[in-house]
Design a protein around this motif. Sequence first.
Motif, PDB file in Angstrom:
ATOM      1  N   VAL A  40      68.415  54.270  47.809  1.00 10.25           N
ATOM      2  CA  VAL A  40      67.763  53.075  48.343  1.00 10.25           C
ATOM      3  C   VAL A  40      67.432  53.265  49.821  1.00 10.25           C
ATOM      4  N   GLU A  41      66.364  52.634  50.239  1.00  5.43           N
ATOM      5  CA  GLU A  41      66.032  52.439  51.648  1.00  5.43           C
ATOM      6  C   GLU A  41      65.595  50.989  51.798  1.00  5.43           C
ATOM      7  N   VAL A  42      65.764  50.448  53.000  1.00  3.04           N
ATOM      8  CA  VAL A  42      65.426  49.053  53.261  1.00  3.04           C
ATOM      9  C   VAL A  42      64.588  48.963  54.533  1.00  3.04           C
ATOM     10  N   GLU A  43      63.543  48.141  54.495  1.00  4.32           N
ATOM     11  CA  GLU A  43      62.759  47.795  55.682  1.00  4.32           C
ATOM     12  C   GLU A  43      62.947  46.309  55.951  1.00  4.32           C
ATOM     13  N   VAL A  44      62.918  45.925  57.210  1.00  3.76           N
ATOM     14  CA  VAL A  44      63.137  44.531  57.594  1.00  3.76           C
ATOM     15  C   VAL A  44      62.133  44.142  58.678  1.00  3.76           C
ATOM     16  N   ASP A  45      61.535  42.968  58.532  1.00  6.37           N
ATOM     17  CA  ASP A  45      60.661  42.396  59.558  1.00  6.37           C
ATOM     18  C   ASP A  45      61.246  41.061  59.996  1.00  6.37           C
ATOM     19  N   ALA A  46      61.193  40.798  61.288  1.00  6.23           N
ATOM     20  CA  ALA A  46      61.728  39.548  61.823  1.00  6.23           C
ATOM     21  C   ALA A  46      60.764  38.971  62.848  1.00  6.23           C
ATOM     22  N   VAL A  47      60.817  37.662  62.978  1.00  6.56           N
ATOM     23  CA  VAL A  47      60.108  36.958  64.043  1.00  6.56           C
ATOM     24  C   VAL A  47      61.163  36.136  64.771  1.00  6.56           C
ATOM     25  N   ILE A  48      61.335  36.464  66.038  1.00  4.38           N
ATOM     26  CA  ILE A  48      62.381  35.798  66.826  1.00  4.38           C
ATOM     27  C   ILE A  48      61.955  34.361  67.091  1.00  4.38           C
ATOM     28  N   ALA A  49      62.850  33.460  66.721  1.00  2.00           N
ATOM     29  CA  ALA A  49      62.555  32.027  66.887  1.00  2.00           C
ATOM     30  C   ALA A  49      62.451  31.698  68.369  1.00  2.00           C
ATOM     31  N   GLN A  50      61.457  30.922  68.695  1.00  7.08           N
ATOM     32  CA  GLN A  50      61.285  30.468  70.068  1.00  7.08           C
ATOM     33  C   GLN A  50      62.235  29.318  70.338  1.00  7.08           C
TER      34      GLN A  50
END
Length: 128
Positions: free
Chosen positions: A115-125
């Motif tokens: 397995v491999e995992v990718e993650v995307d995030a948007v930092i809350a303002q």
Amino acid sequence: MVSSGSPLEPQIGFSRAVRAGTYVAVAGTAPIGDDGCTVGPGDVYAQTTRCLDIAVRALQEAGASVGDVVRTRVMLTDVTQWKEAARAHGERFAAVRPACTFVEVSRFIEPDWLVEVEVDAVIAQEPS
């Protein structure tokens, strides 16, 4: 940019994670232990847990948190084992519930990786 210290980063020309404004992208993260060896050979759950631990550490170094995650991608060499990967994912993201995709791939760089995992995030303002 966040580095994992992997000798492959400069060779390939990539970073563990990159932050652009409030957006953080964590690259495909493999189940590599601190000793450089594969964690949990043959164990999708253990490998997914390790991938997520590495990805969360990269998020934190970039100033994000698990609560900022908006999308994950879980790549498996055997998609029939998705429930074990999903269990590890759910333990981390049940309260966040990001968009998530499970896909099967033919293989990874190391044959022991399941397995491999990718993650995307948007930092809350912060509210003004």
